[in-house]
Design an enzyme around this catalytic site. Sequence first.
Site, PDB file in Angstrom:
ATOM      1  N   LYS A   1      30.612  10.367  35.083  1.00  0.00           N
ATOM      2  CA  LYS A   1      29.572  10.099  36.093  1.00  0.00           C
ATOM      3  C   LYS A   1      30.126  10.694  37.381  1.00  0.00           C
ATOM      4  O   LYS A   1      30.729  10.008  38.214  1.00  0.00           O
ATOM      5  CB  LYS A   1      29.302   8.592  36.193  1.00  0.00           C
ATOM      6  CG  LYS A   1      28.058   8.284  37.013  1.00  0.00           C
ATOM      7  CD  LYS A   1      27.586   6.869  36.758  1.00  0.00           C
ATOM      8  CE  LYS A   1      26.587   6.418  37.815  1.00  0.00           C
ATOM      9  NZ  LYS A   1      25.355   7.201  37.875  1.00  0.00           N
TER      10      LYS A   1
HETATM   11  N1  PMP Z   1      21.905   9.253  33.266  1.00  0.00           N
HETATM   12  C1  PMP Z   1      22.169   9.492  34.560  1.00  0.00           C
HETATM   13  C2  PMP Z   1      22.201  10.910  35.028  1.00  0.00           C
HETATM   14  C3  PMP Z   1      22.399   8.440  35.445  1.00  0.00           C
HETATM   15  O1  PMP Z   1      22.655   8.684  36.730  1.00  0.00           O
HETATM   16  C4  PMP Z   1      22.338   7.112  34.967  1.00  0.00           C
HETATM   17  C5  PMP Z   1      22.566   5.969  35.916  1.00  0.00           C
HETATM   18  N2  PMP Z   1      23.922   5.663  36.005  1.00  0.00           N
HETATM   19  C6  PMP Z   1      22.052   6.899  33.617  1.00  0.00           C
HETATM   20  C7  PMP Z   1      21.843   7.986  32.781  1.00  0.00           C
HETATM   21  C8  PMP Z   1      21.999   5.506  33.049  1.00  0.00           C
HETATM   22  O2  PMP Z   1      23.283   4.958  33.020  1.00  0.00           O
HETATM   23  P1  PMP Z   1      23.531   3.391  33.149  1.00  0.00           P
HETATM   24  O3  PMP Z   1      22.587   2.751  32.204  1.00  0.00           O
HETATM   25  O4  PMP Z   1      24.943   3.233  32.745  1.00  0.00           O
HETATM   26  O5  PMP Z   1      23.262   3.036  34.556  1.00  0.00           O
END
Ligand code: PMP
Length: 295
Positions: free
Chosen positions: A159
Amino acid sequence: MALIPFDDRDGSIWLNGEIIPWRDAKTHTLSHGLHYASLVFEGERAYSGVIFKGREHTERLRNSCNLMDFDIPMTDDEVDAAKQAVIEANGIIDGYVRAFCWRGSEMMAVSAQNTTTHVAIAAWEWPSMFDPETKMKGITLDIADWKRPSPESAPVHAKAAGLYMICTLSKHAAEKKGFEDALMLDYRGYIAEATGANVFFVDHEGTLHTPIADCFLDGITRRTVLALAESMQMKVVQRHIQPEELAEMSECFLTGTAAEVTPVSKIGDYSFTPSDISRQMVDGYEELVRGRISI
Ligand code: PMP
């Protein structure tokens, strides 16, 4: 609506080992993180003052650091304690937590072997993106021109700030055309995800379909919703999905920490009607994060 800039608010932010006044949480303009995108982050939500899946977010933060060739100079327990301290210092009940790590200013070039790692944690009150009825109407997505890169072209499971460059561009392009967000395809042309959330579809038999997370973030909410659906005896398939298949789907929703479960009413020219399964997932997720059910 007047924007309140994020650098001009009251509150407290954890920065490199201490909780300091919000407005003092500064970094120098000459920072590797800013120039070379060596910054990774987490977006987490606290419900009634407690972070949902906090440890999983801490682990993903460390994994993102490692994928970017550095580490957090803290143990997981220390990160969890710092996040909780920030929530308490700001009196957050239902809010958002942003934990992030970046390379500092010691080196300002591509090579950054000797930079120090900075760590910051901020939190703010953020009840929900939509009220329940608006949410069930569904949001609209355009299909982005940008494609999620292959795992050979980018550290796709981190991320990391750099990976959001094409998300911001895609979301801006969609908003300019009157859509709320964009659906991104991957480098092979398969459906990947939205710009900040994963995507699920429901076919006419009630089976859930979601893309295999092999070149984008395997969201913590995505994994939670998969487990929730299985606990409800729903049929779930993770597979490569072609854009043409959107014509065969009756419902669609996004999943993410910020988005929670958000139904979708339109993707490009394809329409969906958020109904029973979307509502069950919206409600089930809410029950779960509020600790009223466990799976
Ligand atoms: N994809 C992207 C590009 C994101 O920014 C997020 C948000 N963090 C997600 C998927 C979903 O991830 P999560 O459920 O862990 O928040």
